[in-house]
Design a protein around this motif. Structure first.
Motif, PDB file in Angstrom:
ATOM      1  N   GLU A 116       4.896   7.855   7.675  1.00  0.00           N
ATOM      2  CA  GLU A 116       3.697   7.637   7.290  1.00  0.00           C
ATOM      3  C   GLU A 116       4.611   7.630   4.924  1.00  0.00           C
ATOM      4  O   GLU A 116       4.322   7.120   4.285  1.00  0.00           O
ATOM      5  CB  GLU A 116       2.824   9.131   7.092  1.00  0.00           C
ATOM      6  N   LYS A 117       5.445   9.114   5.338  1.00  0.00           N
ATOM      7  CA  LYS A 117       6.818   8.956   3.947  1.00  0.00           C
ATOM      8  C   LYS A 117       7.295   7.697   3.807  1.00  0.00           C
ATOM      9  O   LYS A 117       6.989   7.281   2.848  1.00  0.00           O
ATOM     10  CB  LYS A 117       7.277  10.367   4.366  1.00  0.00           C
ATOM     11  N   LEU A 119       6.000   4.516   5.056  1.00  0.00           N
ATOM     12  CA  LEU A 119       5.351   3.628   4.364  1.00  0.00           C
ATOM     13  C   LEU A 119       5.253   3.812   2.998  1.00  0.00           C
ATOM     14  O   LEU A 119       5.041   2.290   2.420  1.00  0.00           O
ATOM     15  CB  LEU A 119       3.921   3.845   5.018  1.00  0.00           C
ATOM     16  N   ARG A 120       5.297   5.282   1.919  1.00  0.00           N
ATOM     17  CA  ARG A 120       4.939   5.600   1.137  1.00  0.00           C
ATOM     18  C   ARG A 120       6.228   4.751   0.153  1.00  0.00           C
ATOM     19  O   ARG A 120       5.782   4.338  -0.847  1.00  0.00           O
ATOM     20  CB  ARG A 120       4.631   6.979   0.620  1.00  0.00           C
ATOM     21  N   LEU A 121       6.620   5.465   0.765  1.00  0.00           N
ATOM     22  CA  LEU A 121       7.886   4.642  -0.149  1.00  0.00           C
ATOM     23  C   LEU A 121       8.642   3.283  -0.685  1.00  0.00           C
ATOM     24  O   LEU A 121       9.000   2.583  -1.422  1.00  0.00           O
ATOM     25  CB  LEU A 121       9.508   5.398   0.253  1.00  0.00           C
ATOM     26  N   GLN A 123       6.134   0.859  -0.355  1.00  0.00           N
ATOM     27  CA  GLN A 123       4.339   0.816  -1.104  1.00  0.00           C
ATOM     28  C   GLN A 123       4.057  -0.223   0.595  1.00  0.00           C
ATOM     29  O   GLN A 123       3.561  -1.075   0.053  1.00  0.00           O
ATOM     30  CB  GLN A 123       4.755  -0.128  -1.684  1.00  0.00           C
ATOM     31  N   GLU A 125       1.432   1.260   2.933  1.00  0.00           N
ATOM     32  CA  GLU A 125       1.011   2.449   3.392  1.00  0.00           C
ATOM     33  C   GLU A 125      -0.392   1.183   4.394  1.00  0.00           C
ATOM     34  O   GLU A 125      -0.878   1.263   5.336  1.00  0.00           O
ATOM     35  CB  GLU A 125       0.237   3.375   2.522  1.00  0.00           C
ATOM     36  N   ASP A 126      -0.928   0.365   3.251  1.00  0.00           N
ATOM     37  CA  ASP A 126      -1.860  -0.501   3.759  1.00  0.00           C
ATOM     38  C   ASP A 126      -1.581  -1.615   4.815  1.00  0.00           C
ATOM     39  O   ASP A 126      -2.621  -2.470   5.272  1.00  0.00           O
ATOM     40  CB  ASP A 126      -2.794  -1.349   2.269  1.00  0.00           C
TER      41      ASP A 126
END
Ligand SMILES: Nc1ncnc2c1ncn2[C@@H]1O[C@H](COP(=O)(O)OP(=O)(O)OP(=O)(O)O)[C@@H](O)[C@H]1O
Ligand SMILES: [Mg+2]
Length: 389
Positions: A116-117, A119-121, A123, A125-126
């Motif tokens: 998840e970290k 995926l955020r990095l 961008q 996540e969705d």
């Protein structure tokens, strides 16, 4: 002190081809370091030796003080992002990124929080539950970067990671790569044949030519102070003036007699003496071109008469081709103010060409350069075409 990553006399041959020839350089911890050079110059081979997919014939590779030359790829703590992403098509974005951690047998909740970290990095996540065929090229590349970074490599290797993307996406990904590098602080070794990419991202660049690292320096230094004729012509455009030193009128400056055309003053950082041959590189934007002689008496200004052979207007600047004696010189001149510019310059005009001695750079070699790397020549029929206009 030894650098974080060190190549020591690394050589790789494939039959008669010397793909990498005695590469010796260090990369600092956290640095964004690029290998830049034309197709076939040995960039990928150097990267593959660092990753452990190829064994050097000579030399050693050290990471963080440890000789890794003989370690298998999975024991090196380096990860590679390739041009073609190489994602697993049957796994979701999430599972692609999680793959390395699963293989390493990490606990499930740790895998989830790490992925998840990442995926955020990048961008994404969705898009965690999408499959590779449901996302765009740029998104695939971001997943590939996340998948490599999640293993917390000590060096991230990127082999032309943006090559498959269109121009706009490449520009956006460049910015993102820069942000990701700042955020994770990992050492990046980036391979590209695109000088723009290397210049905008790198702390330092190694310019490679036929297996040899010809110059290793910061981007501005590679551009402003090229060491060799190859570096000067591969990065940006340039003009070469080869001549013989005719006088050394003051310390650190010498006069060059340039066959059939002129005497020019240049900065003599190489301490050349009278009679020595010199190859000088002067970038096209370092010249001033004007209908009237340059105003004032600036010291160490070279001033020559020239004839305009061709003019190409490009919006924010104009490319001029002029002849000085038998030489053709390329000049880029910016338009600083519309209609307030100096007198207009037209095809066939006799003009003044000037540049400061410090703006010419002496090269280490006088080897002839690959013509295809130089700015285009004035068409032979330019005169006729100009008359017809
Ligand atoms: N496995 C191999 N067998 C034989 N020759 C090889 C092999 N790998 C690379 N070479 C040769 O070594 C030289 C360097 O190749 P390399 O792939 O490192 O170039 P590169 O700089 O990455 O080029 P590109 O920008 O096209 O990817 C080339 O002449 C290439 O043909
Ligand atoms: Mg390659």
């Amino acid at each position: 002190m030894a650098d974080f990553l060190e190549f020591q006399g690394v050589t790789k041959r494939f039959g008669k081809t010397i793909a990498v020839n005695h590469a010796s350089f260090g990369v600092k911890k956290g640095e964004f370091f690029s290998l830049l050079g034309p197709s076939g110059c040995g960039k990928t081979t150097l990267l593959r030796m660092l990753a452990g997919f190829e064994r050097p014939d000579e030399g050693r590779i050290c990471l963080d003080g440890k000789d890794i030359t003989d370690l298998p790829p999975n024991k090196r703590s380096v990860n590679t992002v390739f041009q073609n992403y190489a994602l697993f098509p049957h796994l979701s974005v999430f599972d692609n990124i999680a793959f390395g951690l699963k293989v390493a047998g990490r606990p499930k909740d740790e895998i989830e929080s790490e992925v998840e970290k990442m995926l955020r990095l990048v961008q994404m996540e969705d898009r965690a539950d999408h499959f590779p065929n449901q996302i765009s090229g740029g998104q695939k590349q971001r997943v590939a970067i996340a998948r490599a970074l999640v293993n917390r490599p000590r060096v991230l290797l990127l082999d032309e990671p943006l090559a498959a993307l269109d121009l706009k996406l490449r520009q956006r990904m460049l910015l993102e790569l820069d942000l990701i590098h700042d955020e994770v602080g990992i050492t990046f070794l980036y391979v590209t044949h695109d000088q723009g990419e290397a210049m905008s991202l790198s702390d330092r660049i190694a310019v490679m030519h036929a297996g040899v690292c010809e110059q290793i320096a910061r981007p501005a230094e590679v551009y402003e102070a090229p060491k060799t004729s190859f570096v000067a012509s591969f990065i940006g455009d340039t003009n070469f003036f080869d001549g013989v030193v005719s006088a050394c009128p003051e310390p650190n400056y010498c006069r060059l007699s340039i066959g059939g055309f002129a005497e020019v003053l240049c900065y003599n950082d190489k301490q050349k003496a009278v009679g020595d041959r010199v190859n000088l590189s002067v970038r096209p934007e370092k010249f001033r071109i004007s209908v009237d002689p340059p105003a004032g008496a600036a010291p160490r200004l070279n001033v020559l008469r020239a004839k305009v052979e061709d003019i190409i207007y490009s919006g924010n600047h104009t490319n001029y081709w002029v002849s000085v004696g038998e030489r053709r010189v390329a000049i880029y001149q910016q338009h600083l103010a519309y209609l307030l510019d100096e007198k207009p310059i037209r095809w066939g005009d006799e003009v003044w060409l000037s540049w400061h001695a410090d703006n010419g750079y002496m090269l280490d070699d006088s080897a002839p350069v690959d013509e295809s790397l130089l700015p285009p020549k004035i068409p032979q029929n330019a005169a006729a075409a100009g008359e017809a206009k």
